[in-house]
Write a protein that holds these residues in place. Structure first.
Motif, PDB file in Angstrom:
ATOM      1  N   THR A   3      28.698 -78.647  47.491  1.00 29.17           N
ATOM      2  CA  THR A   3      28.764 -77.345  48.025  1.00 29.17           C
ATOM      3  C   THR A   3      27.217 -76.871  48.315  1.00 29.17           C
ATOM      4  N   TRP A  30      25.959 -63.658  52.381  1.00 28.59           N
ATOM      5  CA  TRP A  30      27.268 -64.284  52.468  1.00 28.59           C
ATOM      6  C   TRP A  30      27.955 -64.112  51.015  1.00 28.59           C
ATOM      7  N   ALA A  32      27.447 -65.849  48.631  1.00 25.47           N
ATOM      8  CA  ALA A  32      27.896 -67.441  48.137  1.00 25.47           C
ATOM      9  C   ALA A  32      27.498 -67.497  46.625  1.00 25.47           C
ATOM     10  N   TRP A  35      30.778 -66.992  44.736  1.00 23.44           N
ATOM     11  CA  TRP A  35      31.794 -68.138  44.831  1.00 23.44           C
ATOM     12  C   TRP A  35      31.532 -69.427  44.669  1.00 23.44           C
ATOM     13  N   SER A  36      30.116 -69.798  44.565  1.00 21.72           N
ATOM     14  CA  SER A  36      29.725 -71.144  44.438  1.00 21.72           C
ATOM     15  C   SER A  36      28.434 -71.284  43.357  1.00 21.72           C
ATOM     16  N   LEU A  99      37.545 -74.482  46.213  1.00 23.13           N
ATOM     17  CA  LEU A  99      37.289 -73.437  47.226  1.00 23.13           C
ATOM     18  C   LEU A  99      35.904 -73.112  47.555  1.00 23.13           C
ATOM     19  N   ASP A 100      34.946 -73.471  46.991  1.00 23.40           N
ATOM     20  CA  ASP A 100      33.612 -72.751  47.299  1.00 23.40           C
ATOM     21  C   ASP A 100      33.192 -74.099  48.605  1.00 23.40           C
ATOM     22  N   SER A 103      35.142 -72.621  51.506  1.00 21.29           N
ATOM     23  CA  SER A 103      34.484 -71.433  51.841  1.00 21.29           C
ATOM     24  C   SER A 103      33.095 -71.709  52.676  1.00 21.29           C
ATOM     25  N   LEU A 106      34.064 -72.897  56.203  1.00 22.23           N
ATOM     26  CA  LEU A 106      34.653 -71.723  56.782  1.00 22.23           C
ATOM     27  C   LEU A 106      33.455 -71.012  57.680  1.00 22.23           C
ATOM     28  N   GLY A 107      32.308 -70.790  56.777  1.00 18.95           N
ATOM     29  CA  GLY A 107      31.200 -70.018  57.443  1.00 18.95           C
ATOM     30  C   GLY A 107      30.394 -70.878  58.428  1.00 18.95           C
TER      31      GLY A 107
END
Length: 200
Positions: A3, A30, A32, A35-36, A99-100, A103, A106-107
């Motif tokens: 990611t 973001w 990030a 979530w990452s 999910l990271d 996500s 999607l960005g």
């Protein structure tokens, strides 16, 4: 997939040429880092590693006005561009990404044409359905879920996760079919992905 590679490549590509602090600011904007694994150390490490691998091209520029060492700016090479789009497509179509990764994708999904994103998301739906079928076939081969006792909760969790992922994906497909967002080849996005202070 990594990611952090997708996030860093996407940020650098968005600027055309960027130094580490710009990339870090983008990803913090973001959220990030929540979530990452996009923490400052991993961002700078990824930039340096990808430059060594020929995915990014490093340019030393003038020292900062604050008196620090020369900054290094990075830009994507052709190999970096290919890697970026490969990671992006993989993250949008795979059912088993964390999910990271999804996500991050999607960005950046608007960097692809709308029709391609829709095709990738439909592929994701097909993969989710096949995976769900394999899970239920394994657990339910002629037996009731109760047979597994509390272990049956594993199946229930994965089936629920698959169903929720499919429902969300169908919703996104519907929004994109309805014209949501501005994709590659459709003109300039009316909402910049970054605040003006972070662009350029």
């Amino acid at each position: 997939m990594s990611t952090i590679r997708l996030l860093v490549l996407g940020s650098v590509r968005g600027h055309g040429r960027a130094h580490g602090y710009q990339v870090r600011s983008d990803l913090e904007y973001w959220g990030a880092h929540e979530w990452s694994n996009a923490k400052p150390g991993s961002i700078y490490h990824a930039l340096k590693q990808m430059a060594k691998q020929g995915v990014l091209l490093a340019h030393e520029v003038a020292p900062s006005t604050a008196g620090g060492p020369p900054r290094t700016e990075y830009e994507l090479t052709e190999a970096g561009r290919e890697e970026y789009f490969r990671l992006l497509r993989e993250a949008l179509s795979s059912y088993d990404q964390k999910l990271d990764a999804l996500s991050a994708a999607l960005g950046f999904m608007v960097d692809l044409p709308r029709a391609e994103v829709l095709a990738l998301l439909r592929d994701r739906l097909d993969r989710l359905a096949r995976w769900r079928g394999s899970v239920t076939e394994y657990y339910l081969a002629g037996a009731e879920p109760q047979r597994y006792g509390h272990i049956g909760e594993i199946m229930k969790m994965w089936v629920h996760s698959s169903d929720a992922g499919a429902e969300w994906t169908r919703g996104l497909i519907g929004r994109l079919e309805g014209g949501a967002y501005v994709f590659a080849g459709e003109g300039d996005s009316p909402i910049p992905p970054l605040p003006e202070t972070l662009r350029g």
